[in-house]
Design a protein around this motif. Sequence first.
Motif: not given
Length: 361
Positions: A7, A9, A12, A32, A43-44, A46-47, A121, A156, A204, A273-274
Motif C-alpha cells: 500500500v 508507491a 519506500a 495517486r 505530495k506536500c 520540500g523536494g 484507496q 507514509g 524553511w 518508510g515513514e
Amino acid sequence: MYDIVIVGAGPAGATLARMLDSTFNVLILDKRNFDHGICPINKCCGGLLAPDAQKVLGHLGLGIPKNVLVGPQLFTVKTLDFDNHIERFYQRHYINIDREKFDQWLVDLIPEHITCHFGVQYKKYRLLADGQIEVTYTHDGKNHTVKTSYLVGADGGFSLVRKQLGQGQKLQRYASIQEWYRVNDLMPYFTTIFDKDITDFYSWTIPKENALLLGSAIPFRNDVTNRFQQLKQKLIKKGFPLHTCIKREGAYIIRPTKTKALSYGKDQIFLVGEAAGFISPSSAEGFSYGMRSGLKLANAFNALERTLTRQHYEKNCRSLRQNISVKNLKAPFMYHAFLRGAVMQSGIFSMKMNGQHHAAP
Ligand SMILES: Cc1cc2nc3c(=O)[nH]c(=O)nc-3n(C[C@H](O)[C@H](O)[C@H](O)COP(=O)(O)OP(=O)(O)OC[C@H]3O[C@@H](n4cnc5c(N)ncnc54)[C@H](O)[C@@H]3O)c2cc1C
C-alpha cells in the motif's frame, strides 16, 4: 491471489516493488494516479535530495533524469536563529527536485511484472482462517478485495495500515503547512528557521523556479494556522517576498525522537518508510530512509521468501535504527536554543558571504 500487496508507491513502496525478485506475485496500490501531471493529489514536500538520499540513489545504481530537477540548484543553507538573533551560512549540497516528477520517475522504474493499481484507496485488511490476508480498496466508489500472503504498509506518515495494527499512537506528529509565493528575485538558499515561539522543530524556505516555498512543521496540538501566520509576518519584516500566494498545502510529518517510535509491523504485515517511523528526527529528511527501508525489506523477502518474519526485517534495519539514534544525539545542538546559539556564535563550519540577505534577525 498475490504473494505481496504493497500500500503506497512513494519512495519506500516504489523501491520495495522494484527490488523484489520477479518470482513474487506483487500488487502495489496508491491513491495517486501517477499520470504524468494530471493527478490532483500532490505530495506536500520540500523536494530537496540531501546527500544521504543522493548516496542511496548511487547505491541503487540510479541517476536522476533532467526533467525531475528544478532550479536553482542549491549549495548554501542559510540558518536564521530567531531565539538567539544570529544568522549563519553553511555549505551543503542539495539537489532541488520536483517532488511529483521524482515519485513518477520511481514509479516508472517499477518492472512490468508487478501489478499496479493507481487512483485507488486502501481501506482495510482482514486475517482469514486459512492464514491469508484479505485486502479491501476502493476504486471509483466501488469496493474491491484481493487475497495476499503478505501486506506491506508503505503509506507514509499518516499510515492507515499502521493505525489498523494498533501501533500509530507511538508516534510524535507535526502538522506541516507549505505556502508557495510567486517571486521575481530568487534567494539561492535553503533557509532553515529556528524560533521556539513557532515550533520546537523548524521552518524553511526553498526557492523553486519562479516561486519561494515557505514551510513549517508545528506540533500537532498547537494552533498551527496562527503560528504559521506569525512566522510569515516575522519573515516579511525581514524582507522575504511573501506576498502573492499561489498554492497552499499541508501534510503530517512524524518525528521519531525515540527509536521505540519505530514499528516494523506484525505477523505477515510489514511497515516501510515513514509508515514505520523512518525519517530523520533532526532534519525531516525522509527520502533516504524511505528508499533504504524499502530495499531492506526487499532483501529480506528475496533471501527468506515465505519464512520471513518481522524479527528478520527488524534485524535487517539495525543500521537505520542506529542512524536515527545518532541523529537524536545530534538534535540538541540544533534544537536547544542555548547550545545552538553557542555553536552558531562560534562560527564553526560556517561560510562568509559576499552577497545580500545576511542581516541578523
Ligand atoms: C512538508 C514536508 C516536506 C518534506 N520535505 C522533504 C525534503 O525536502 N526532503 C526529504 O528527504 N524528505 C522530505 N519530507 C519527508 C518525505 O516526504 C517523506 O519522509 C517521504 O516521502 C516518505 O516516503 P514514503 O514512501 O515512506 O511515504 P510517502 O512518500 O508519504 O508515500 C506514501 C504513499 O502512500 C499513498 N497512500 C497513503 N495512504 C493511502 C491509502 N489509504 N490508499 C492508497 N494509497 C495511499 C500516498 O498517496 C503516497 O503515494 C518532507 C515531508 C513533509 C511533510
